[in-house]
Design an enzyme around this catalytic site. Structure first.
Site, short mmCIF file in Angstrom:
data_model
loop_
_atom_site.label_atom_id
_atom_site.label_comp_id
_atom_site.label_asym_id
_atom_site.label_seq_id
_atom_site.Cartn_x
_atom_site.Cartn_y
_atom_site.Cartn_z
N LYS A 264 -2.85 7.58 11.77
CA LYS A 264 -3.29 6.30 12.35
C LYS A 264 -3.57 6.37 13.86
O LYS A 264 -4.71 6.60 14.23
CB LYS A 264 -2.30 5.21 11.97
CG LYS A 264 -2.44 4.87 10.48
CD LYS A 264 -1.95 3.47 10.11
CE LYS A 264 -2.52 3.02 8.78
NZ LYS A 264 -1.62 3.16 7.64
N TYR B 42 5.27 2.37 1.30
CA TYR B 42 3.83 2.65 1.16
C TYR B 42 3.54 3.99 1.83
O TYR B 42 3.92 4.20 2.98
CB TYR B 42 2.98 1.54 1.81
CG TYR B 42 1.51 1.90 1.76
CD1 TYR B 42 0.79 1.72 0.57
CD2 TYR B 42 0.85 2.47 2.85
CE1 TYR B 42 -0.54 2.09 0.49
CE2 TYR B 42 -0.48 2.84 2.76
CZ TYR B 42 -1.17 2.66 1.59
OH TYR B 42 -2.48 3.04 1.50
N TYR C 133 -9.53 -2.28 -1.04
CA TYR C 133 -8.88 -3.17 -1.99
C TYR C 133 -9.67 -4.45 -2.20
O TYR C 133 -9.12 -5.55 -2.14
CB TYR C 133 -7.45 -3.49 -1.51
CG TYR C 133 -6.56 -2.28 -1.59
CD1 TYR C 133 -6.01 -1.90 -2.81
CD2 TYR C 133 -6.32 -1.49 -0.48
CE1 TYR C 133 -5.24 -0.77 -2.91
CE2 TYR C 133 -5.54 -0.34 -0.57
CZ TYR C 133 -5.01 0.00 -1.79
OH TYR C 133 -4.24 1.11 -1.89
N ASP D 150 7.68 9.41 6.91
CA ASP D 150 6.28 9.02 7.04
C ASP D 150 6.17 8.10 8.26
O ASP D 150 6.49 6.92 8.19
CB ASP D 150 5.84 8.30 5.75
CG ASP D 150 4.41 7.79 5.82
OD1 ASP D 150 3.83 7.77 6.92
OD2 ASP D 150 3.88 7.39 4.76
C1 PLP Z 1 -1.76 3.99 6.41
C2 PLP Z 1 -0.59 4.70 5.90
C3 PLP Z 1 -0.71 5.86 5.10
C4 PLP Z 1 -2.05 6.37 4.63
O1 PLP Z 1 -2.85 6.82 5.67
P1 PLP Z 1 -4.45 6.90 5.44
O2 PLP Z 1 -4.96 7.49 6.73
O3 PLP Z 1 -4.91 5.50 5.20
O4 PLP Z 1 -4.67 7.80 4.28
C5 PLP Z 1 0.44 6.49 4.69
N1 PLP Z 1 1.65 6.05 5.06
C6 PLP Z 1 1.81 4.97 5.84
C7 PLP Z 1 3.19 4.54 6.23
C8 PLP Z 1 0.71 4.25 6.28
O5 PLP Z 1 0.87 3.15 7.02
#
Ligand code: PLP
Length: 457
Positions: A295, A156, A26, A266
């Site tokens: 992550k 997100y 970004y 997520d």
């Molecule tokens: C970081 C993140 C993603 C995306 O993961 P990437 O490995 O960067 O593609 C999706 N959802 C959440 C909640 C995140 O924090």
């Protein structure tokens, strides 16, 4: 870390060579990097810029991921051992011990009935796979009109197209890519909630009741078009480091069941103990149909994510014949090196204990983080520029009244020994689990003093 590092960074002119050549997240092409990393060890980064070197504690854990610290001997050994066997092999028609062990481990740790695993190469891709799975699930059940998703405002879920589509449409970083006619359905953001030091969640009951009415109404209005509901349980990360009431998740579970929608959690940021529960959904005692993790999965060493689903979902696709395959398969799927490090990372988190038991190592680490962050960030409360200080598990947030002067605050924090990456009105940390109370004091002091210096007290 060698004393020659600053000279190296300067001599090589890394910052100047980077500018205009490399994009950073970004960022514009010529404004991406302010420091070169010349080394990393434990919870510390060695940074270099024109002014010299700076040893800093990594308050970001490399964006939620580096939970066991840099150059962790156990993870290093796991990586070396797997490199000596094989680093990569295609996953089409082939399998290997690191992938099978990892899937078994994830299933054993996961909440509810999650029992099947798709290994993806990044968090965003695992979200794509989860959304595709939900569409295939609805198709297999004869619900071909169910092609959209309900998501929470403020969410997100990643940067790829479908994942972007379920991010907050206004606040998100993706407004430039709006696809008219392909908008998803957004539920209002649930009311904020705070975990008291007694372990109780507090939120405004009237606001929650109002939210429930709105969410149920929207879901009912769109039920024939919806395949699933996706959300970050309890803590919305990149959308504003916002915690909401666990009861909202129970309501989403009810809505999903009522309308035969898949509930997708997520947990890419929140998973593996970060919020003080092994998975954030456990604060609400609600299990999803589909879950994404990423992550911290490899302890921050390599890019790897996973999507898990329940037998109910897998069985709907299942059976022989066309339509039963999950239609995704990245080149680096199930990368053995990443899986081997992930296995070692999860073992460090859980030890030989039950992953949810009080004696699982992550639990002691995260509760120590929480206690130390509460103490170290508390002095920020008295600053007049500070709107709120909040801590959940290993996540500490200082929210200002105004947008953070990012470049200045970052620099001021680095000068005091902390690496942070504020955004909007938020200065936040989610440090490595292996930080000592002393490290966290340094981090907290650096943050509070940097805010006071730049934004006034
Ligand atoms: C970081 C993140 C993603 C995306 O993961 P990437 O490995 O960067 O593609 C999706 N959802 C959440 C909640 C995140 O924090």
């Amino acid at each position: 870390m060698s004393a020659a590092a600053p000279q190296l960074a300067r001599q090589d002119g890394l910052l100047a060579r980077d500018s205009g050549l490399l994009w950073h997240p970004y960022a514009s092409l010529d404004a991406g990097a302010h420091y070169a990393v010349t080394g990393a060890d434990g919870v510390r980064l060695m940074l270099a810029d024109e002014s010299g070197t700076h040893e800093v504690i990594d308050g970001m854990a490399s964006w939620w991921s580096m939970v066991h610290g840099y150059r962790n001997p156990v993870l290093d050994a796991a990586a070396h051992a797997q490199i000596d066997r094989f680093s990569h092999v295609m996953f089409g028609g082939l399998t290997h011990a690191p992938a099978v062990q990892l899937a078994e481990r994830l299933v054993a740790m996961a909440p509810g009935e999650l029992a099947h695993v798709f290994l993806a190469d990044s968090g965003s891709i695992s979200v794509e796979v989860a959304l595709k799975l939900a569409l295939q699930y609805q198709h297999a059940r004869g619900h071909d009109t169910r092609r959209r998703f309900a998501a929470l405002r403020g969410g997100y879920h990643g940067d790829t197209f479908a994942a972007m589509g379920v991010c907050d449409p206004v606040d998100g970083m993706h407004a430039a890519f709006a696809q008219p006619g392909r908008e998803q359905v957004f539920l209002p953001r649930p009311p904020a909630a705070r975990l008291t030091t007694e372990g109780q969640w507090e939120s405004d009951a009237a606001e929650l009741a109002e939210w429930e009415v709105a969410a149920r109404k929207i879901a009912a209005a769109y039920m024939d078009e919806l395949a699933g509901i996706i959300c970050e349980p309890i803590l919305q990360g990149a959308g504003g480091m916002f915690t909401y009431a666990p009861k909202a998740l129970r309501i989403l579970r009810e809505i999903a069941d009522e309308h035969d929608l898949l509930l997708i959690f997520d947990e890419i940021a929140t998973g593996f103990g970060r919020t003080g529960a092994l998975f954030a959904s456990e604060w609400a005692q609600v299990a999803p149909d589909v879950m994404c993790v990423g992550k911290a999965l490899t302890g921050g060493y390599l890019s790897l994510a996973a999507m898990l689903c329940t037998p109910k979902v897998a069985r709907a696709l299942g059976g022989p014949g066309p339509g039963s395959a999950l239609l995704h398969g990245p080149t680096f799927m199930g990368n053995p090196l990443a899986c081997a490090v992930a296995n070692a990372s999860l073992e460090l988190l859980t030890g030989s204990a039950d992953p949810r038991s009080a004696s699982a190592p992550w639990r002691g680490q995260v509760s120590a983080l929480e206690a130390a962050l509460r103490e170290a960030l508390a002095p920020a409360r008295v600053l007049s520029c500070v709107k709120e200080v909040r801590v959940l598990g290993g996540v500490g947030v200082i929210q200002l009244h105004d947008p953070v002067r990012v470049a200045e605050v970052t620099k001021a924090a680095v000068r005091r020994g902390a690496w942070v990456r504020p955004f909007r009105d938020l200065l936040y940390v989610m440090p490595p689990y292996v930080c000592t109370p002393g490290d966290l004091q340094v981090l907290g002091d650096a943050l509070v003093l940097a805010v006071a210096e730049i934004h006034g007290n």
